[in-house]
Design a protein around this motif. Structure first.
Motif, mmCIF file in Angstrom:
data_model
loop_
_atom_site.group_PDB
_atom_site.id
_atom_site.type_symbol
_atom_site.label_atom_id
_atom_site.label_comp_id
_atom_site.label_asym_id
_atom_site.label_seq_id
_atom_site.Cartn_x
_atom_site.Cartn_y
_atom_site.Cartn_z
ATOM 1 N N ASP A 182 27.357 41.111 43.466
ATOM 2 C CA ASP A 182 27.509 42.680 43.594
ATOM 3 C C ASP A 182 28.625 42.969 44.419
ATOM 4 O O ASP A 182 29.363 43.735 44.228
ATOM 5 C CB ASP A 182 26.340 43.227 43.923
ATOM 6 C CG ASP A 182 25.161 43.055 42.870
ATOM 7 O OD1 ASP A 182 25.669 42.746 41.851
ATOM 8 O OD2 ASP A 182 24.066 43.013 43.211
ATOM 9 N N TYR A 218 31.070 41.271 45.486
ATOM 10 C CA TYR A 218 32.605 40.484 44.978
ATOM 11 C C TYR A 218 33.145 41.526 43.981
ATOM 12 O O TYR A 218 34.396 41.944 44.170
ATOM 13 C CB TYR A 218 32.251 39.243 44.407
ATOM 14 C CG TYR A 218 33.652 38.759 43.755
ATOM 15 C CD1 TYR A 218 34.548 38.071 44.370
ATOM 16 C CD2 TYR A 218 33.866 38.927 42.274
ATOM 17 C CE1 TYR A 218 35.723 37.473 43.716
ATOM 18 C CE2 TYR A 218 34.978 38.371 41.822
ATOM 19 C CZ TYR A 218 35.649 37.742 42.606
ATOM 20 O OH TYR A 218 36.925 37.352 42.052
ATOM 21 N N TRP A 219 32.329 42.015 43.290
ATOM 22 C CA TRP A 219 32.985 43.112 42.188
ATOM 23 C C TRP A 219 33.184 44.421 42.536
ATOM 24 O O TRP A 219 34.013 45.166 42.280
ATOM 25 C CB TRP A 219 32.037 43.168 41.057
ATOM 26 C CG TRP A 219 31.878 41.935 40.067
ATOM 27 C CD1 TRP A 219 30.823 40.923 39.824
ATOM 28 C CD2 TRP A 219 32.942 41.107 39.576
ATOM 29 N NE1 TRP A 219 31.156 39.865 39.327
ATOM 30 C CE2 TRP A 219 32.659 40.017 38.834
ATOM 31 C CE3 TRP A 219 34.110 41.609 39.128
ATOM 32 C CZ2 TRP A 219 33.449 39.189 38.072
ATOM 33 C CZ3 TRP A 219 35.088 40.706 38.671
ATOM 34 C CH2 TRP A 219 34.530 39.470 37.784
ATOM 35 N N GLN A 220 32.865 44.651 44.003
ATOM 36 C CA GLN A 220 33.018 45.805 44.654
ATOM 37 C C GLN A 220 34.502 45.939 45.037
ATOM 38 O O GLN A 220 35.049 46.810 45.788
ATOM 39 C CB GLN A 220 31.929 46.171 45.582
ATOM 40 C CG GLN A 220 30.729 46.634 44.731
ATOM 41 C CD GLN A 220 29.621 46.746 45.930
ATOM 42 O OE1 GLN A 220 29.627 46.881 47.263
ATOM 43 N NE2 GLN A 220 28.386 46.847 45.338
ATOM 44 N N GLU A 272 41.341 43.436 44.118
ATOM 45 C CA GLU A 272 41.807 41.795 43.735
ATOM 46 C C GLU A 272 42.101 40.969 45.047
ATOM 47 O O GLU A 272 41.698 39.778 44.837
ATOM 48 C CB GLU A 272 42.865 41.889 42.783
ATOM 49 C CG GLU A 272 43.220 40.497 42.143
ATOM 50 C CD GLU A 272 44.459 40.848 41.161
ATOM 51 O OE1 GLU A 272 45.013 39.840 40.963
ATOM 52 O OE2 GLU A 272 44.620 41.964 40.599
ATOM 53 N N GLN A 279 39.002 39.775 46.890
ATOM 54 C CA GLN A 279 38.118 39.116 46.097
ATOM 55 C C GLN A 279 38.661 37.724 46.285
ATOM 56 O O GLN A 279 37.866 36.817 46.380
ATOM 57 C CB GLN A 279 38.141 39.493 44.579
ATOM 58 C CG GLN A 279 37.518 40.661 44.013
ATOM 59 C CD GLN A 279 37.638 40.878 42.772
ATOM 60 O OE1 GLN A 279 38.445 40.515 42.174
ATOM 61 N NE2 GLN A 279 36.584 41.770 42.187
ATOM 62 N N SER A 320 29.788 32.610 38.108
ATOM 63 C CA SER A 320 29.749 33.626 38.795
ATOM 64 C C SER A 320 30.428 33.394 40.170
ATOM 65 O O SER A 320 30.931 32.288 40.260
ATOM 66 C CB SER A 320 28.126 34.289 39.425
ATOM 67 O OG SER A 320 27.647 33.293 40.246
ATOM 68 N N PRO A 321 30.527 34.498 40.765
ATOM 69 C CA PRO A 321 31.629 34.430 41.990
ATOM 70 C C PRO A 321 31.248 33.435 42.890
ATOM 71 O O PRO A 321 32.028 32.872 43.776
ATOM 72 C CB PRO A 321 31.493 36.017 42.850
ATOM 73 C CG PRO A 321 31.354 36.789 41.420
ATOM 74 C CD PRO A 321 30.598 35.893 40.349
#
Length: 415
Positions: A234, A236-238, A241, A244, A275-276
């Protein structure tokens, strides 16, 4: 109440019933010892890895008089306690053995080899990733000739890699890899123990070094995972770039160098997902071991996994340049099954020299050992937790595979 509201209500009720992190880890991971698990007052898990004086002298070398004199000096100087005396033999625990190896200046893995990271992964669930990780880590730790310091890093939020082997003190503080990696991104999260420790004056380096839990083997440690580690994805996607990319590299650039000061070999157990958190591990690893059960659907799923891995590695910051070695191994293999035999032959044709020729056999011993929170290398045939044939089948296949694995690892990590 609508169905959606009911789902929310159920979630709230379940959270109320859920134990906290510390209690859950104590319940799931602590080694449970009963009177039946004791041999002359010694925990069975400790007893099973004892060596007698003759075995130690064969390992360390030297004449019998000189060896016995030095052994007496070690006890007299208080470096180790008196050995266990049983059936006219002196037995030394794994912890005492490693003290003796240091005392006799026995060669260490780090003397001639670089620290390496081995990641065990396959997106197909049920392929034996965790059991393979644990049995290989245990085999490596028990290899006194190698004399290496081993760490198992569990990145699967199910946290199964440490069950049954972790030794937990009542005042332990539980820090997962996700806690370490996200500390600077969630400074207001009171549930992240890393920030609390930093606020109390602890250095980040010291926190990392304190994360691993000890086990029944003095040179084997485990860093556990926990269900709330899913929040890494969660967070990571917030991020943007650039952030990340920095987060994916943090394990490799910040945490791993600290761990490699303490450990020679780090085995990473990944969850069955793309996943990340898995990307972070792949960005840092040197070696990839892919276990596969030789069955039709597992072959198809692993084929898809390899295609995905090929693309994923190219999209990481290092573009896969950190990967030095990739091998596959057939696990849970029943050599009497014609379909499984044909699948192994298919693997040999397609994977070729990237497939270990030695397999890990299907055996009831693996299940029986897991139910006790152990690996097959932590049990003795005399315990009779399975038939002698099943015990020999499991242990022999693991030892043969480990011998092949070790040869490749030693050659790869040579200085």
């Amino acid at each position: 109440m609508t169905l959606i509201e009911m789902i929310g209500s159920i979630a709230d009720n379940m959270k109320k019933e859920q134990t906290n992190l510390e209690d859950a880890l104590k319940q799931q991971l602590r080694v449970s010892v009963s009177d039946q698990d004791m041999i002359d007052g010694v925990d069975r898990l400790i007893y099973n890895h004892c060596k007698n004086k003759t075995e130690l002298r064969d390992l360390i070398g030297g004449s019998k008089p000189t060896f016995n004199k030095k052994m007496k000096e070690v006890v007299d100087d208080g470096l180790i306690s008196e050995p266990i005396y049983q059936n006219r033999s002196h037995l030394y625990t794994n912890e005492q053995i490693h003290v003796l190896l240091d005392y006799f200046n026995y060669p260490k893995f780090s003397d001639n080899h670089n620290s390496k990271v081995v990641t065990v992964t396959n997106h197909k669930g049920g392929t034996g990733k965790t059991s393979t990780t644990l049995v290989m880590a245990t085999a490596t730790a028990l290899d006194l000739d190698l004399n290496a310091r081993i760490c198992v890093l569990d990145l699967d939020p199910q946290g199964s890699a440490g069950q049954g082997v972790v030794q937990i003190a009542d005042d332990s503080i539980y820090v997962t890899m996700t806690d370490l990696l996200l500390a600077e991104y969630e400074k207001d999260n009171e549930d992240n123990p890393v920030n609390i420790l930093l606020e109390n004056g602890y250095l980040f380096e010291d926190i990392v070094k304190a994360c691993p839990f000890s086990t029944h083997l003095s040179n084997l440690s485990v860093i556990t995972a926990f269900p709330n580690d899913e929040r890494f994805v969660d967070r990571y996607w917030q991020l943007g770039e650039k952030e990340q990319s920095l987060l994916l590299q943090k394990f490799k650039t910040v945490v791993l160098p600290i761990l490699q000061e303490e450990f020679d070999l780090i085995y990473i157990d990944l969850p069955p997902q793309d996943s990340p958190i898995t990307w972070s591990a792949l960005e840092a690893t040197n070696c990839i071991l892919v276990p596969i059960t030789p069955r039709y659907y597992d072959y198809a799923s692993t084929s898809n996994f390899m295609s995905n891995l090929h693309i994923r590695l190219q999209n990481l910051p290092s573009k896969g340049g950190n990967i030095e070695w990739l091998k596959m191994v057939a696990v849970n293999y029943n050599e009497n099954s014609k379909p499984e035999y044909h699948t192994v032959q298919k693997l040999l044709r397609s994977v070729r020299n990237h497939l270990f020729t030695q397999t890990i056999a299907h055996s009831d011993a693996f299940t029986a050992a897991a139910e006790l929170g152990r690996t097959v290398l932590d049990i003795k045939k005399s315990e009779e937790i399975c038939t002698p044939h099943q015990f020999d089948l499991a242990v022999d296949s693991v030892r043969l595979f480990y011998s092949q694995f070790k040869n490749e690892l030693v050659a790869l990590s040579a200085k």
